[in-house]
Design a protein around this motif. Structure first.
Motif, PDB file in Angstrom:
ATOM      1  N   VAL A 330      -0.264  52.518  94.552  1.00 44.18           N
ATOM      2  CA  VAL A 330      -0.798  51.160  94.713  1.00 44.18           C
ATOM      3  C   VAL A 330      -1.745  50.811  93.565  1.00 44.18           C
ATOM      4  O   VAL A 330      -1.829  49.660  93.144  1.00 44.18           O
ATOM      5  CB  VAL A 330      -1.508  50.947  96.073  1.00 44.18           C
ATOM      6  CG1 VAL A 330      -0.545  51.132  97.220  1.00 44.18           C
ATOM      7  CG2 VAL A 330      -2.709  51.841  96.258  1.00 44.18           C
ATOM      8  N   LYS A 331      -2.423  51.822  93.075  1.00 42.00           N
ATOM      9  CA  LYS A 331      -3.310  51.563  91.940  1.00 42.00           C
ATOM     10  C   LYS A 331      -2.485  51.115  90.738  1.00 42.00           C
ATOM     11  O   LYS A 331      -2.789  50.102  90.103  1.00 42.00           O
ATOM     12  CB  LYS A 331      -4.119  52.806  91.597  1.00 42.00           C
ATOM     13  CG  LYS A 331      -5.030  52.567  90.404  1.00 42.00           C
ATOM     14  CD  LYS A 331      -5.789  53.801  89.979  1.00 42.00           C
ATOM     15  CE  LYS A 331      -6.664  53.466  88.770  1.00 42.00           C
ATOM     16  NZ  LYS A 331      -7.409  54.615  88.287  1.00 42.00           N
ATOM     17  N   GLN A 332      -1.421  51.882  90.484  1.00 43.16           N
ATOM     18  CA  GLN A 332      -0.641  51.564  89.289  1.00 43.16           C
ATOM     19  C   GLN A 332       0.144  50.257  89.435  1.00 43.16           C
ATOM     20  O   GLN A 332       0.268  49.492  88.480  1.00 43.16           O
ATOM     21  CB  GLN A 332       0.326  52.715  88.980  1.00 43.16           C
ATOM     22  CG  GLN A 332       1.090  52.482  87.686  1.00 43.16           C
ATOM     23  CD  GLN A 332       1.385  53.766  86.934  1.00 43.16           C
ATOM     24  OE1 GLN A 332       1.190  54.858  87.449  1.00 43.16           O
ATOM     25  NE2 GLN A 332       1.838  53.642  85.700  1.00 43.16           N
ATOM     26  N   MET A 333       0.684  50.006  90.626  1.00 39.75           N
ATOM     27  CA  MET A 333       1.477  48.784  90.829  1.00 39.75           C
ATOM     28  C   MET A 333       0.645  47.518  90.628  1.00 39.75           C
ATOM     29  O   MET A 333       1.195  46.456  90.324  1.00 39.75           O
ATOM     30  CB  MET A 333       2.077  48.776  92.242  1.00 39.75           C
ATOM     31  CG  MET A 333       3.192  49.763  92.453  1.00 39.75           C
ATOM     32  SD  MET A 333       4.687  49.370  91.516  1.00 39.75           S
ATOM     33  CE  MET A 333       5.427  48.116  92.547  1.00 39.75           C
ATOM     34  N   THR A 334      -0.669  47.619  90.839  1.00 37.24           N
ATOM     35  CA  THR A 334      -1.508  46.412  90.776  1.00 37.24           C
ATOM     36  C   THR A 334      -2.501  46.459  89.607  1.00 37.24           C
ATOM     37  O   THR A 334      -3.401  45.623  89.534  1.00 37.24           O
ATOM     38  CB  THR A 334      -2.292  46.239  92.094  1.00 37.24           C
ATOM     39  OG1 THR A 334      -3.127  47.385  92.280  1.00 37.24           O
ATOM     40  CG2 THR A 334      -1.373  46.087  93.286  1.00 37.24           C
ATOM     41  N   ALA A 335      -2.302  47.426  88.730  1.00 40.01           N
ATOM     42  CA  ALA A 335      -3.236  47.566  87.611  1.00 40.01           C
ATOM     43  C   ALA A 335      -2.931  46.540  86.520  1.00 40.01           C
ATOM     44  O   ALA A 335      -1.802  46.065  86.380  1.00 40.01           O
ATOM     45  CB  ALA A 335      -3.127  48.974  87.041  1.00 40.01           C
ATOM     46  N   THR A 336      -3.924  46.223  85.754  1.00 42.48           N
ATOM     47  CA  THR A 336      -3.796  45.195  84.728  1.00 42.48           C
ATOM     48  C   THR A 336      -2.669  45.494  83.742  1.00 42.48           C
ATOM     49  O   THR A 336      -1.817  44.642  83.468  1.00 42.48           O
ATOM     50  CB  THR A 336      -5.139  45.071  83.972  1.00 42.48           C
ATOM     51  OG1 THR A 336      -6.151  44.748  84.930  1.00 42.48           O
ATOM     52  CG2 THR A 336      -5.074  43.990  82.917  1.00 42.48           C
ATOM     53  N   ASP A 337      -2.629  46.705  83.230  1.00 45.05           N
ATOM     54  CA  ASP A 337      -1.612  47.044  82.234  1.00 45.05           C
ATOM     55  C   ASP A 337      -0.199  46.977  82.816  1.00 45.05           C
ATOM     56  O   ASP A 337       0.753  46.589  82.128  1.00 45.05           O
ATOM     57  CB  ASP A 337      -1.864  48.453  81.672  1.00 45.05           C
ATOM     58  CG  ASP A 337      -3.114  48.466  80.796  1.00 45.05           C
ATOM     59  OD1 ASP A 337      -3.589  47.362  80.448  1.00 45.05           O
ATOM     60  OD2 ASP A 337      -3.614  49.570  80.488  1.00 45.05           O
TER      61      ASP A 337
END
Lengths: 448, 315
Positions: A330-337
């Motif tokens: 979930v962190k990566q799916m919604t991260a800025t990059d």
């Protein structure tokens, strides 16, 4: 007799299956950083490049995680069966309005540890989206997109009526009936052009907010459906529809609209002014780039921009077998990059198809800023470029119905009330009084 | 001389062959019995237990006595949905039976093309219920639906079938007549089994067409009429898919249709169970429906003793 048995066993069969394992374990989402093993999701699908690009990024960075995506929209039955049988997916992608209910029942995990250990910056997410995933001060979901509502105007039709887009002022409720009469076309008892569509019951919370009242308290536990300002908002919306031949004709005409093709109501001159979600801009840009479209912010009665935000979120289920990987996901799916990479894929795809890229509207304010600063190029079509700027500007004026332990019942109470009024069964005050009682009973019961 | 002792009455000894046959019979029946116990009887018992609990599907059920049943009796939404369902059943069942019988009588008169027409009347039954729901949502559109356009041709301003609460149920009943093909086929089979000599005898006695229909046809097909009465009544009380598709199937439709007018009992049960997470209450609703169906069916069976004729029975 087998049909009788089947009728009775309907709830029974489901109940037995669902009751198999009773409750689920407790605890906070892991939030560790070691990511390996199997990770399962529900409610998500690879519908476009926005989805695939982000999932690919996760797979690339976490090669030891075997991702199992059960594609398809969120299904309550499927989810509840999985939870009750003790075999829930690790992650679920669901409408943010459902989160309060599931959090209160304990089927999804608080993300406090996940946020802490994965060092997720919650401030990057828009406040309206955060409110929808937070119950009693605890975060239960990570928001994805941020759908907002703006006012679409058909300037070609306005010109024919001798008006400009600036003269359409939805904040002046007293003037709306006259404006509506001027713009709508009703002849021989047949509605052939909608003047103003208030989009009720769906947008009633936004009309109420424009009138200075929240239909649901910030903690999601107190309904304010019978507030005189809500009654006034409903009365205003219903009157606009009654002026155009009544709900039967209005709705049946609107049901024939195709918002996803070149024959959309804008290009067919079937509607002049209406609030709607921002996604229609993408469709209009793709299917009818030459329409005379103007997009303005919806405003409160004082003329201040206002919009209602909605969208999906990721939650981690209680009983998730791999909460660490879920948290990393979930962190990566919604991260800025990640959002930036997905937006680039979208922009490339649109370019290859010869279509304009009108931006991406996520719940991550920082990601949106980067997307528009680094990636977005004005299309050269001033109407659409201005519309994009308007949509961006209202994101910060967004509110959302907060997480509530009885969100579904609250929604049903006010939808039913509006529909009763539209059908002529009840007056607005009477309908909203009943809705208030129904919503209060449901909220009180859920709060126990 | 050897004497043969007859087995005592009531204690007839089974031969080894009979016992072996019985064992095989139970063996072949075993899959169904096991399936029945696991998928029907077990869940029914479980749902009966759950109907006495507060159960949200997520947390363990908590016994709450008769609370769910008390709430059932006082919940206006339950009364509304039950009222709608009974209204629908009271109109749908007689209409289906009458129209089907009329069609079957017409079909019986068709000669060589009977097979073709039989297929034509049965085809709609093959249409998936979801497709029927969507199709009728379009057909019943107030301004542009085919039904109101047809009415307009004869000068009638058609009603708002899907939004006017007074016309929602007639619209649903209209839709339900789409799939009466099964009943037509059952009646046609029954009509074809009526012996011709009964009609000839009645004609010789001076009976006209109506008298023959009343005195010969109706009694001779009363078994089929009774069967379809029971089956259609039960199906009507369980109405779900088509109406759910039309009025509750997705967020858009759920938001903008009048759910009071279109709320059927099983739809409300489904919402309570899966949208509002009141599985205990929904289980109580299921048992109330079971009781209602049982009472209606028993009443119909009781009445059938007076009105239904089965060939081979002494009446």
């Amino acid at each position: 007799m087998s049909r009788i048995l089947r009728a009775t066993a309907f709830a029974g069969a489901l109940s037995l299956v669902l009751s198999g394992c009773g409750g689920v374990g407790g605890g906070d989402a892991g939030g560790g950083t070691a990511t390996k093993g199997t990770l399962s999701t529900m409610g998500f699908g690879f519908s476009d490049e926005i989805a695939t690009t982000r999932v690919d990024a996760f797979k690339r960075d976490h090669p030891d995680v075997e991702l199992k995506v059960t594609e398809g929209a969120f299904d309550e039955q499927q989810f509840l069966s999985a939870v009750a049988s003790g075999n829930p997916p690790d992650l679920v992608y669901m409408d943010r309005k459902l989160i309060g209910t599931y959090a209160k029942r304990g089927s999804i995990q608080p993300l406090t540890d996940c946020v802490k250990k994965q060092d997720i910056d919650l401030e990057q997410y828009r406040s309206a989206a955060r409110a929808q995933v937070t119950l009693d001060g605890t975060v239960y979901g990570i928001p994805e997109f941020s759908t907002v509502r703006v006012v679409y105007l058909n300037e070609g039709l306005l010109k024919k009526a001798g008006m400009t887009a600036d003269q359409v002022n939805l904040a002046d409720w007293a003037a709306l009936p006259a404006l509506n009469t001027k713009l709508a076309t009703v002849s021989g008892g047949r509605l052939s052009r909608i003047g103003i569509d208030p989009k009720i019951p769906e947008f009633l919370p936004m009309w109420a907010k424009a009138n200075g009242v929240d239909m649901l308290s910030a903690d999601g536990r107190t309904a304010r459906l019978d507030d005189p300002k809500v009654v006034e908002a409903l009365t205003t919306g219903v009157n606009l529809i009654q002026q155009q031949g009544g709900w039967g004709k209005f709705k049946s005409f609107r049901d024939t609209f195709d918002f996803f093709g070149a024959q959309n109501p804008l290009s067919k001159n079937q509607i002049v002014a209406w609030p709607m979600e921002e996604w229609f801009l993408n469709q209009a840009a793709k299917n009818s780039p030459n329409v005379e479209l103007v997009v303005k912010p919806f405003t409160d009665r004082q003329g201040r921009p206002l919009t209602q935000s909605a969208g999906q979120a990721w939650v981690i289920t209680k009983g998730a077998k791999n909460p660490d990987a879920a948290c990393a996901f979930v962190k990566q799916m919604t991260a800025t990059d990640t959002w930036l990479a997905a937006a680039k894929a979208r922009a490339d795809a649109r370019k290859a198809a010869g279509q304009p890229f009108t931006g991406l509207y996520t719940a991550n304010a920082e990601a949106d800023k980067k997307i528009f600063d680094e990636l977005y190029q004005p299309t050269g079509n001033k109407r659409f470029d201005d519309a994009v700027a308007t949509i961006r500007s209202v994101q910060d004026a967004a509110f959302a119905l907060p997480a509530s332990p009885a969100g579904a019942e609250f929604d049903k109470a006010y939808y039913d009330a509006v529909n009763r009024v539209l059908a002529g069964q009840e007056q607005p005050a009477q309908a909203l009084r009943r809705a208030q009682q129904e919503a209060t009973a449901a909220l009180d019961k859920a709060a126990k | 001389m050897a004497t043969v002792t007859a087995p005592a009455p009531g204690r007839r000894r089974r031969t080894p062959l009979a016992r072996r046959e019985a064992r095989w019979a139970y063996l072949f029946l075993a899959p169904w019995i096991i399936g029945f116990l696991i998928f029907y009887a077990g869940p029914m018992v479980a749902s009966l237990w759950l109907s006495f609990t507060e159960y949200d599907v997520i947390n363990p059920p908590e016994y709450n006595g008769l609370d769910n049943y008390r709430e059932l009796m006082s919940d206006p939404a339950v009364a509304r949905s039950l009222g709608n369902t009974v209204y629908y059943t009271a109109l749908h069942v007689p209409l289906v039976m009458l129209i089907s019988l009329g069609l079957a009588l017409l079909l019986k008169r068709v000669g060589r093309l009977q097979g073709f027409f039989r297929t034509v009347f049965y085809l709609p039954v093959m249409t998936p219920a979801v497709a029927v729901g969507i199709l009728f949502l379009l057909l019943l559109n107030t301004q542009d639906g085919l039904i109101n356009r047809a009415l307009g041709l004869v000068g009638i301003d058609g009603p708002s079938w899907t939004t006017d609460p007074h016309w929602v149920m007639p619209g649903i009943i209209l839709m339900s007549l789409w799939s009466l093909g099964s009943t037509v086929i059952i009646y046609l089979a029954a009509l074809q089994n009526v012996p011709r000599d009964l009609y000839e005898a009645a004609s010789i006695d001076g009976a006209g067409p109506w008298a023959r229909f009343r005195a010969v046809t109706l009694p001779m097909i009363s078994g089929a009429l009774f069967f379809t009465l029971i089956v259609n009544t039960i199906a009507s009380l369980q109405m779900f898919t088509e109406v759910y598709t039309m009025y509750f199937g997705n967020r858009e439709t759920q938001n903008t249709f009048n759910s009071d007018a279109a709320s059927f009992y099983v739809i409300h049960l489904f919402q309570e169970a899966f949208q509002f997470l009141h599985m205990g209450f929904a289980s109580a609703m299921a048992w109330l429906l079971f009781a209602i169906i049982l009472v209606i069916t028993l009443a119909q069976v009781k009445l059938s003793n007076r009105f239904v004729y089965y060939e081979g029975e002494d009446q």
